[in-house]
Design a protein around this motif. Structure first.
Motif, PDB file in Angstrom:
ATOM      1  N   MET A 224      36.646  15.148  27.925  1.00  0.00           N
ATOM      2  CA  MET A 224      37.449  13.978  28.208  1.00  0.00           C
ATOM      3  C   MET A 224      38.783  14.127  27.481  1.00  0.00           C
ATOM      4  SD  MET A 224      36.402   9.983  28.038  1.00  0.00           S
ATOM      5  CE  MET A 224      35.456  10.116  29.527  1.00  0.00           C
ATOM      6  N   TYR A 225      39.858  13.610  28.104  1.00  0.00           N
ATOM      7  CA  TYR A 225      41.200  13.707  27.543  1.00  0.00           C
ATOM      8  C   TYR A 225      41.830  12.327  27.413  1.00  0.00           C
ATOM      9  CZ  TYR A 225      40.884  18.644  28.621  1.00  0.00           C
ATOM     10  OH  TYR A 225      40.493  19.954  28.680  1.00  0.00           O
ATOM     11  N   LYS A 226      42.605  12.151  26.343  1.00  0.00           N
ATOM     12  CA  LYS A 226      43.395  10.932  26.178  1.00  0.00           C
ATOM     13  C   LYS A 226      44.851  11.323  26.386  1.00  0.00           C
ATOM     14  CE  LYS A 226      44.640   7.066  23.318  1.00  0.00           C
ATOM     15  NZ  LYS A 226      44.384   6.312  22.081  1.00  0.00           N
ATOM     16  N   THR A 227      45.492  10.645  27.329  1.00  0.00           N
ATOM     17  CA  THR A 227      46.886  10.932  27.646  1.00  0.00           C
ATOM     18  C   THR A 227      47.742   9.732  27.267  1.00  0.00           C
ATOM     19  OG1 THR A 227      46.182  12.323  29.488  1.00  0.00           O
ATOM     20  CG2 THR A 227      48.476  11.605  29.478  1.00  0.00           C
ATOM     21  N   THR A 228      48.819  10.007  26.548  1.00  0.00           N
ATOM     22  CA  THR A 228      49.784   8.981  26.164  1.00  0.00           C
ATOM     23  C   THR A 228      51.119   9.339  26.792  1.00  0.00           C
ATOM     24  OG1 THR A 228      48.627   8.671  24.066  1.00  0.00           O
ATOM     25  CG2 THR A 228      50.857   7.777  24.225  1.00  0.00           C
TER      26      THR A 228
ATOM     27  N   LYS B 101      40.508   6.027  33.226  1.00  0.00           N
ATOM     28  CA  LYS B 101      39.759   4.929  32.621  1.00  0.00           C
ATOM     29  C   LYS B 101      40.568   4.341  31.474  1.00  0.00           C
ATOM     30  CE  LYS B 101      35.479   7.382  33.505  1.00  0.00           C
ATOM     31  NZ  LYS B 101      34.375   8.102  32.909  1.00  0.00           N
ATOM     32  N   LYS B 102      40.291   3.094  31.145  1.00  0.00           N
ATOM     33  CA  LYS B 102      40.933   2.395  30.036  1.00  0.00           C
ATOM     34  C   LYS B 102      42.456   2.531  30.092  1.00  0.00           C
ATOM     35  CE  LYS B 102      37.007   2.441  26.956  1.00  0.00           C
ATOM     36  NZ  LYS B 102      36.546   2.529  25.583  1.00  0.00           N
ATOM     37  N   VAL B 103      43.014   2.284  31.265  1.00  0.00           N
ATOM     38  CA  VAL B 103      44.465   2.375  31.457  1.00  0.00           C
ATOM     39  C   VAL B 103      45.115   1.170  30.791  1.00  0.00           C
ATOM     40  CG1 VAL B 103      46.318   2.490  33.144  1.00  0.00           C
ATOM     41  CG2 VAL B 103      44.117   3.567  33.642  1.00  0.00           C
ATOM     42  N   SER B 104      46.097   1.437  29.939  1.00  0.00           N
ATOM     43  CA  SER B 104      46.761   0.367  29.204  1.00  0.00           C
ATOM     44  C   SER B 104      48.225   0.725  28.981  1.00  0.00           C
ATOM     45  CB  SER B 104      46.062   0.171  27.856  1.00  0.00           C
ATOM     46  OG  SER B 104      46.748  -0.768  27.080  1.00  0.00           O
ATOM     47  N   ALA B 105      49.115  -0.203  29.317  1.00  0.00           N
ATOM     48  CA  ALA B 105      50.545   0.004  29.093  1.00  0.00           C
ATOM     49  C   ALA B 105      51.065  -1.100  28.174  1.00  0.00           C
ATOM     50  CB  ALA B 105      51.302  -0.028  30.412  1.00  0.00           C
ATOM     51  N   SER B 106      52.080  -0.772  27.395  1.00  0.00           N
ATOM     52  CA  SER B 106      52.696  -1.734  26.489  1.00  0.00           C
ATOM     53  C   SER B 106      54.209  -1.617  26.581  1.00  0.00           C
ATOM     54  CB  SER B 106      52.245  -1.469  25.050  1.00  0.00           C
ATOM     55  OG  SER B 106      53.020  -2.230  24.146  1.00  0.00           O
ATOM     56  N   HIS B 107      54.860  -2.712  26.994  1.00  0.00           N
ATOM     57  CA  HIS B 107      56.318  -2.661  27.084  1.00  0.00           C
ATOM     58  C   HIS B 107      56.961  -2.674  25.701  1.00  0.00           C
ATOM     59  CE1 HIS B 107      55.811  -7.072  26.856  1.00  0.00           C
ATOM     60  NE2 HIS B 107      57.056  -7.100  26.412  1.00  0.00           N
TER      61      HIS B 107
ATOM     62  N   ALA C 269      52.216   4.113  27.707  1.00  0.00           N
ATOM     63  CA  ALA C 269      50.965   3.829  28.411  1.00  0.00           C
ATOM     64  C   ALA C 269      49.967   4.885  27.991  1.00  0.00           C
ATOM     65  CB  ALA C 269      51.177   3.868  29.917  1.00  0.00           C
ATOM     66  N   SER C 270      48.689   4.525  27.983  1.00  0.00           N
ATOM     67  CA  SER C 270      47.658   5.503  27.638  1.00  0.00           C
ATOM     68  C   SER C 270      46.445   5.287  28.533  1.00  0.00           C
ATOM     69  CB  SER C 270      47.271   5.385  26.165  1.00  0.00           C
ATOM     70  OG  SER C 270      46.700   4.126  25.904  1.00  0.00           O
ATOM     71  N   PHE C 271      45.681   6.363  28.693  1.00  0.00           N
ATOM     72  CA  PHE C 271      44.473   6.294  29.510  1.00  0.00           C
ATOM     73  C   PHE C 271      43.582   7.484  29.195  1.00  0.00           C
ATOM     74  CE2 PHE C 271      47.654   8.586  31.884  1.00  0.00           C
ATOM     75  CZ  PHE C 271      46.982   9.657  32.438  1.00  0.00           C
ATOM     76  N   LEU C 272      42.321   7.382  29.625  1.00  0.00           N
ATOM     77  CA  LEU C 272      41.350   8.458  29.464  1.00  0.00           C
ATOM     78  C   LEU C 272      41.058   9.062  30.831  1.00  0.00           C
ATOM     79  CD1 LEU C 272      38.771   6.716  27.101  1.00  0.00           C
ATOM     80  CD2 LEU C 272      40.649   8.231  26.464  1.00  0.00           C
ATOM     81  N   SER C 273      40.788  10.362  30.846  1.00  0.00           N
ATOM     82  CA  SER C 273      40.415  11.037  32.089  1.00  0.00           C
ATOM     83  C   SER C 273      39.444  12.162  31.782  1.00  0.00           C
ATOM     84  CB  SER C 273      41.651  11.576  32.808  1.00  0.00           C
ATOM     85  OG  SER C 273      42.326  12.511  31.998  1.00  0.00           O
TER      86      SER C 273
ATOM     87  N   PRO D 236      42.398  16.395  23.708  1.00  0.00           N
ATOM     88  CA  PRO D 236      40.959  16.175  23.870  1.00  0.00           C
ATOM     89  C   PRO D 236      40.537  14.896  23.148  1.00  0.00           C
ATOM     90  CG  PRO D 236      41.397  18.444  23.278  1.00  0.00           C
ATOM     91  CD  PRO D 236      42.694  17.696  23.134  1.00  0.00           C
ATOM     92  N   TYR D 237      39.620  14.164  23.761  1.00  0.00           N
ATOM     93  CA  TYR D 237      39.173  12.888  23.216  1.00  0.00           C
ATOM     94  C   TYR D 237      37.662  12.887  23.122  1.00  0.00           C
ATOM     95  CZ  TYR D 237      38.226   7.855  22.983  1.00  0.00           C
ATOM     96  OH  TYR D 237      37.776   6.619  22.612  1.00  0.00           O
ATOM     97  N   GLU D 238      37.161  12.489  21.975  1.00  0.00           N
ATOM     98  CA  GLU D 238      35.721  12.376  21.798  1.00  0.00           C
ATOM     99  C   GLU D 238      35.392  10.929  21.472  1.00  0.00           C
ATOM    100  OE1 GLU D 238      32.375  14.172  18.843  1.00  0.00           O
ATOM    101  OE2 GLU D 238      33.882  15.550  19.617  1.00  0.00           O
ATOM    102  N   LYS D 239      34.499  10.355  22.251  1.00  0.00           N
ATOM    103  CA  LYS D 239      34.128   8.960  22.060  1.00  0.00           C
ATOM    104  C   LYS D 239      33.544   8.767  20.665  1.00  0.00           C
ATOM    105  CE  LYS D 239      31.459   5.289  24.178  1.00  0.00           C
ATOM    106  NZ  LYS D 239      30.544   4.929  25.262  1.00  0.00           N
ATOM    107  N   LYS D 240      34.007   7.731  19.980  1.00  0.00           N
ATOM    108  CA  LYS D 240      33.493   7.435  18.652  1.00  0.00           C
ATOM    109  C   LYS D 240      32.125   6.794  18.788  1.00  0.00           C
ATOM    110  CE  LYS D 240      38.089   6.856  16.877  1.00  0.00           C
ATOM    111  NZ  LYS D 240      39.150   5.934  16.536  1.00  0.00           N
ATOM    112  N   ARG D 241      31.236   7.222  17.951  1.00  0.00           N
ATOM    113  CA  ARG D 241      29.879   6.678  18.008  1.00  0.00           C
ATOM    114  C   ARG D 241      29.715   5.588  16.955  1.00  0.00           C
ATOM    115  NH1 ARG D 241      26.166  12.022  18.873  1.00  0.00           N
ATOM    116  NH2 ARG D 241      27.429  12.882  20.542  1.00  0.00           N
ATOM    117  N   LEU D 242      28.723   4.774  17.167  1.00  0.00           N
ATOM    118  CA  LEU D 242      28.414   3.694  16.254  1.00  0.00           C
ATOM    119  C   LEU D 242      28.026   4.259  14.891  1.00  0.00           C
ATOM    120  CD1 LEU D 242      28.168   0.613  16.120  1.00  0.00           C
ATOM    121  CD2 LEU D 242      25.790   0.862  16.767  1.00  0.00           C
TER     122      LEU D 242
END
Length: 83
Positions: free
Chosen positions: A1-5, A32-38, A43-47, A74-80
């Motif tokens: 999985m990748y996090k793109t900013t 996934k988790k698409v989010s933009a901030s003016h 903007a960032s998202f996962l793919s 590369p993005y690794e989901k954080k675990r509990l």
């Protein structure tokens, strides 16, 4: 999985954020988790797969906003509890 900013100039309000979010969802299948901030001008998202940065640049520039730069890592989901 990748996090793109993606750094973007020209966003001024929440509607601008919505336009960018829609553009990313249409350009990057499975984003996934698409989010933009003016305020942050980004903007960032996962793919699941690495993103075609040039395709994303063209899509954002066509909306009237200015694509500045993008970084995909590369993005690794954080675990509990860090396990």
């Amino acid at each position: 999985m990748y996090k793109t900013t993606v750094k973007i100039d020209g966003m001024a309000c929440s509607m601008c954020e919505a336009h960018i979010n829609d553009t990313i969802r249409k350009t990057v299948p499975g984003a996934k988790k698409v989010s933009a901030s003016h305020t942050k001008k980004e903007a960032s998202f996962l793919s699941e797969e690495n993103v075609d940065i040039e395709g994303l640049r063209r899509a954002i520039d066509q909306t009237g906003y200015t694509f500045v730069s993008a970084e995909s890592v590369p993005y690794e989901k954080k675990r509990l509890f860090g396990r």
